[in-house]
Each structure stands twice: as C-alpha cells, then as structure tokens.
Motif scaffolding. Structure first.
Motif, PDB file in Angstrom:
ATOM      1  N   LYS A 194       0.829  -1.207   0.000  1.00  0.00           N
ATOM      2  CA  LYS A 194       0.000   0.000   0.000  1.00  0.00           C
ATOM      3  C   LYS A 194       0.862   1.255   0.000  1.00  0.00           C
ATOM      4  CE  LYS A 194      -4.025  -2.028   2.304  1.00  0.00           C
ATOM      5  NZ  LYS A 194      -4.906  -1.987   3.510  1.00  0.00           N
ATOM      6  N   THR A 195       1.969   1.214   0.732  1.00  0.00           N
ATOM      7  CA  THR A 195       2.869   2.377   0.772  1.00  0.00           C
ATOM      8  C   THR A 195       3.481   2.627  -0.605  1.00  0.00           C
ATOM      9  OG1 THR A 195       3.398   1.920   3.082  1.00  0.00           O
ATOM     10  CG2 THR A 195       4.890   3.365   1.866  1.00  0.00           C
ATOM     11  N   ASN A 196       3.931   1.571  -1.257  1.00  0.00           N
ATOM     12  CA  ASN A 196       4.504   1.709  -2.596  1.00  0.00           C
ATOM     13  C   ASN A 196       3.475   2.233  -3.593  1.00  0.00           C
ATOM     14  OD1 ASN A 196       6.971   0.732  -1.698  1.00  0.00           O
ATOM     15  ND2 ASN A 196       6.507  -1.392  -2.260  1.00  0.00           N
ATOM     16  N   LYS A 197       2.261   1.742  -3.475  1.00  0.00           N
ATOM     17  CA  LYS A 197       1.208   2.206  -4.373  1.00  0.00           C
ATOM     18  C   LYS A 197       0.902   3.684  -4.130  1.00  0.00           C
ATOM     19  CE  LYS A 197      -2.048  -0.652  -5.368  1.00  0.00           C
ATOM     20  NZ  LYS A 197      -3.262  -1.514  -5.338  1.00  0.00           N
ATOM     21  N   ALA A 198       0.869   4.085  -2.845  1.00  0.00           N
ATOM     22  CA  ALA A 198       0.597   5.482  -2.517  1.00  0.00           C
ATOM     23  C   ALA A 198       1.702   6.390  -3.058  1.00  0.00           C
ATOM     24  CB  ALA A 198       0.458   5.651  -1.006  1.00  0.00           C
ATOM     25  N   ILE A 199       2.956   5.960  -2.917  1.00  0.00           N
ATOM     26  CA  ILE A 199       4.075   6.747  -3.445  1.00  0.00           C
ATOM     27  C   ILE A 199       3.986   6.866  -4.958  1.00  0.00           C
ATOM     28  CG2 ILE A 199       6.581   6.781  -3.731  1.00  0.00           C
ATOM     29  CD1 ILE A 199       6.804   5.446  -0.981  1.00  0.00           C
ATOM     30  N   THR A 200       3.616   5.766  -5.611  1.00  0.00           N
ATOM     31  CA  THR A 200       3.481   5.779  -7.071  1.00  0.00           C
ATOM     32  C   THR A 200       2.426   6.782  -7.511  1.00  0.00           C
ATOM     33  OG1 THR A 200       4.125   3.448  -7.196  1.00  0.00           O
ATOM     34  CG2 THR A 200       2.987   4.383  -9.101  1.00  0.00           C
ATOM     35  N   TYR A 201       1.273   6.764  -6.830  1.00  0.00           N
ATOM     36  CA  TYR A 201       0.203   7.698  -7.181  1.00  0.00           C
ATOM     37  C   TYR A 201       0.628   9.151  -6.947  1.00  0.00           C
ATOM     38  CZ  TYR A 201      -3.325   4.096  -7.967  1.00  0.00           C
ATOM     39  OH  TYR A 201      -4.042   3.040  -8.486  1.00  0.00           O
ATOM     40  N   VAL A 202       1.342   9.402  -5.864  1.00  0.00           N
ATOM     41  CA  VAL A 202       1.799  10.766  -5.567  1.00  0.00           C
ATOM     42  C   VAL A 202       2.758  11.250  -6.655  1.00  0.00           C
ATOM     43  CG1 VAL A 202       3.155  12.177  -3.976  1.00  0.00           C
ATOM     44  CG2 VAL A 202       1.439  10.594  -3.082  1.00  0.00           C
ATOM     45  N   VAL A 203       3.687  10.382  -7.038  1.00  0.00           N
ATOM     46  CA  VAL A 203       4.649  10.754  -8.082  1.00  0.00           C
ATOM     47  C   VAL A 203       3.944  11.017  -9.409  1.00  0.00           C
ATOM     48  CG1 VAL A 203       6.585   9.918  -9.472  1.00  0.00           C
ATOM     49  CG2 VAL A 203       6.563   9.538  -7.001  1.00  0.00           C
ATOM     50  N   LEU A 204       2.975  10.173  -9.759  1.00  0.00           N
ATOM     51  CA  LEU A 204       2.246  10.354 -11.012  1.00  0.00           C
ATOM     52  C   LEU A 204       1.413  11.639 -10.997  1.00  0.00           C
ATOM     53  CD1 LEU A 204       1.050   6.694 -11.711  1.00  0.00           C
ATOM     54  CD2 LEU A 204       2.845   7.962 -12.899  1.00  0.00           C
ATOM     55  N   ILE A 205       0.802  11.933  -9.854  1.00  0.00           N
ATOM     56  CA  ILE A 205       0.013  13.165  -9.736  1.00  0.00           C
ATOM     57  C   ILE A 205       0.912  14.392  -9.884  1.00  0.00           C
ATOM     58  CG2 ILE A 205      -1.349  14.577  -8.146  1.00  0.00           C
ATOM     59  CD1 ILE A 205      -2.520  11.939  -7.054  1.00  0.00           C
ATOM     60  N   LEU A 206       2.056  14.362  -9.221  1.00  0.00           N
ATOM     61  CA  LEU A 206       2.989  15.487  -9.333  1.00  0.00           C
ATOM     62  C   LEU A 206       3.503  15.644 -10.760  1.00  0.00           C
ATOM     63  CD1 LEU A 206       5.064  15.037  -6.030  1.00  0.00           C
ATOM     64  CD2 LEU A 206       3.280  16.739  -6.505  1.00  0.00           C
ATOM     65  N   ALA A 207       3.749  14.520 -11.426  1.00  0.00           N
ATOM     66  CA  ALA A 207       4.237  14.576 -12.807  1.00  0.00           C
ATOM     67  C   ALA A 207       3.164  15.078 -13.764  1.00  0.00           C
ATOM     68  CB  ALA A 207       4.719  13.199 -13.240  1.00  0.00           C
ATOM     69  N   SER A 208       1.893  14.863 -13.420  1.00  0.00           N
ATOM     70  CA  SER A 208       0.803  15.294 -14.304  1.00  0.00           C
ATOM     71  C   SER A 208       0.496  16.785 -14.189  1.00  0.00           C
ATOM     72  CB  SER A 208      -0.461  14.494 -13.997  1.00  0.00           C
ATOM     73  OG  SER A 208      -0.957  14.813 -12.705  1.00  0.00           O
ATOM     74  N   ILE A 209       0.916  17.408 -13.098  1.00  0.00           N
ATOM     75  CA  ILE A 209       0.602  18.827 -12.885  1.00  0.00           C
ATOM     76  C   ILE A 209       1.121  19.715 -14.011  1.00  0.00           C
ATOM     77  CG2 ILE A 209       1.061  20.819 -11.395  1.00  0.00           C
ATOM     78  CD1 ILE A 209       0.806  18.948  -8.996  1.00  0.00           C
ATOM     79  N   PRO A 210       2.407  19.580 -14.450  1.00  0.00           N
ATOM     80  CA  PRO A 210       2.879  20.438 -15.546  1.00  0.00           C
ATOM     81  C   PRO A 210       2.109  20.268 -16.845  1.00  0.00           C
ATOM     82  CG  PRO A 210       4.729  19.394 -14.424  1.00  0.00           C
ATOM     83  CD  PRO A 210       3.488  18.731 -13.914  1.00  0.00           C
ATOM     84  N   MET A 211       1.439  19.115 -17.018  1.00  0.00           N
ATOM     85  CA  MET A 211       0.656  18.900 -18.232  1.00  0.00           C
ATOM     86  C   MET A 211      -0.780  19.407 -18.086  1.00  0.00           C
ATOM     87  SD  MET A 211       2.000  15.098 -19.318  1.00  0.00           S
ATOM     88  CE  MET A 211       2.078  14.452 -17.639  1.00  0.00           C
TER      89      MET A 211
END
Length: 276
Positions: A6-23
């Motif tokens: 669950k921790t790894n999945k949460a980190i993955t989602y956070v990273v993807l959300i942050l990466a999507s912001i510039p787009m």
C-alpha cells in the motif's frame, strides 16, 4: 507485506500526480483564459486566475471570426485519409519485415529506422515539389501526401506481428492459406490494439501538423485548424481570450478520441516494445 504494498502504491500515485501537474496546468490556464476579458488577461497586480465574470460571448466571437465547419471538414478529411493509408501501408510493410524473408530486409528496415531519426522538416522541400508537379496544392490530396506512409507505423506494426506465435502461420498454411490470406484473415486481426494505437497516433500527428498545411494550402478555404489558429495568432495578438477559446474548441475532438479509445491506445503502446 500488505502495508508495504500500500505504501509503494501510494508513493506511485503521488509521483504520477505530481508529474501530471505540468501537463494539466496549461490546459486549465487555457480554459480559464478563454472566458476572461482582455483586461483581465493583461492585469498583473492583482494577478487574475479565475475570471470575475465568465465571458461566454467569446465563443460567439470566435465562431464568427473562423469558419469552424469548413476547418473541421478539412481537418477530419485529412485525418481520415491519412489514418486509412497509414494503417494499410504500415500493416503490410510491418508484416513483411516481421514474418517474411527476402533479400535486403535488414537494410530496408534500417532505412525505415533512419527515416524516423531525421527531422521531418528536411523532407518538406522535395515533398512540396512533388505536390506542386502533381497540381495538388490547396487540396486534400496535398494535405495527406506526407502521411501516406509511416515509418513509425511500420516499426510499431512490425513489433506487434513479431509477438504472434509462428504456429498460427503454420496452421493457416496447412489449411491452404497463402501469404496474403494468412496476413488478412489470421495475423492482422490479432494486432487490433496496435492498429488502434497507430490510428490515434496518426490522427494526433495529423491534427497538430502546422508547417505542412501552411505551406501546401495557403488558401484559407483549404487549410486546417492548426494552420487557421496560427494565422489567427498573427491577427489577434492581444486578444488572448479569443485565441484561447479557438484553441479550446480545436482541442475537443482529440480529447473525445482519446477518451473513447484510451484502453486500446495504452494496450498498443504497452505491447509494441516487446519481442517473442
């Protein structure tokens, strides 16, 4: 283990959300600016993010200034023809490079890969000379000319065909199928996801193509949406709300296309890079 997962999945989602912001931010900025006044777009102190009053009339002004019906017709016709031609030529050549043996196969495929590495602008002059000699300027045929074949599509479909087991071909030949029948009835239907992905890629590339339509179709009656937006930018440099509204209207078809076929698009890209 579950907690770690669950921790790894949460980190993955956070990273993807942050990466999507510039787009996402530029698109949101375009959406908000499209409903502002000219004064709000120029105001710095205080900086206006959300319009105080949504200027819906900007939509009417843009529709009056641009013949969107004709522009959409030209653009969609160009996209449809390019997609059909790219699918046919890419599927045939991709199958040949993946499954058939012939002299010069590796050299010819190397030329295809080399074409992918060369900027497309290099081909504009010879392509324009050919279109001009054929008297295809200011026409749909001139617009679709560079997209009749696709080096990227050939590579994508070659990878898709290489994943299929050879037992399918052997079984088809035992049943009496020749090479064209094996390709058409057995192998091609199994690459549906890659074909859909290539269709979307080709449509997006054609939709945003700017330089070629401006060169080959200077007449406004034969131009495309991207070319018309560029010309509008030169005419309305300070009218940012109208520019953003026109860009927003132009984005709608591609957004709908991706939402409808996003599953096939992702499947095609995910499976095109592997080899059996």
């Amino acid at each position: 283990m579950k907690s770690k997962s669950k921790t790894n999945k949460a980190i993955t989602y956070v990273v993807l959300i942050l990466a999507s912001i510039p787009m996402i931010v530029p698109f949101l900025w375009m959406l908000l600016t499209a409903f502002k006044t000219v004064a709000e777009t120029m105001q710095v102190d205080p900086f206006v993010i959300v319009p105080k009053k949504w200027q819906v009339e900007n939509f009417g002004n843009v529709v009056k200034a641009m013949d969107f019906v004709r522009l959409y017709a030209n653009t969609l016709a160009m996209i449809a023809i390019r997609v059909v031609l790219a699918l046919i030529t890419s599927a045939i050549s991709g199958y040949a490079f993946a499954r058939l043996e012939f002299k010069g196969k590796k050299i010819m495929f190397g030329i295809v890969l080399l074409q992918m590495m060369i900027p497309v602008q290099i081909f504009i002059i010879p392509q324009y000379i050919m279109v001009s000699n054929l008297h295809w300027t200011n026409s749909i045929l001139g617009l679709v000319f560079p997209g009749m074949v696709s080096a990227f599509g050939t590579f994508l479909l070659r990878q898709a065909f290489m994943q299929l087991p050879r037992d399918l071909e052997d079984a088809a030949r035992l049943d009496g199928c020749n090479i064209p029948q094996t390709f058409l009835y057995i192998m091609a239907p199994l690459t549906k996801s890659s074909l859909v992905a290539l269709s979307i890629f080709t449509a997006v590339f054609a939709y945003k193509d700017l330089m070629w339509p401006m060169i080959v179709c200077p007449d406004n009656k034969a131009t495309t949406l991207a070319s018309a937006l560029a010309k509008m930018n030169g005419q309305y440099q300070q009218k940012y709300p109208e520019l953003m509204m026109a860009a927003l209207i132009s984005c709608v078809p591609m957004i709908i296309l991706y939402v409808m076929f996003q599953k096939q698009f992702i499947e095609g890209i995910a499976t095109s890079g592997s080899k059996q």
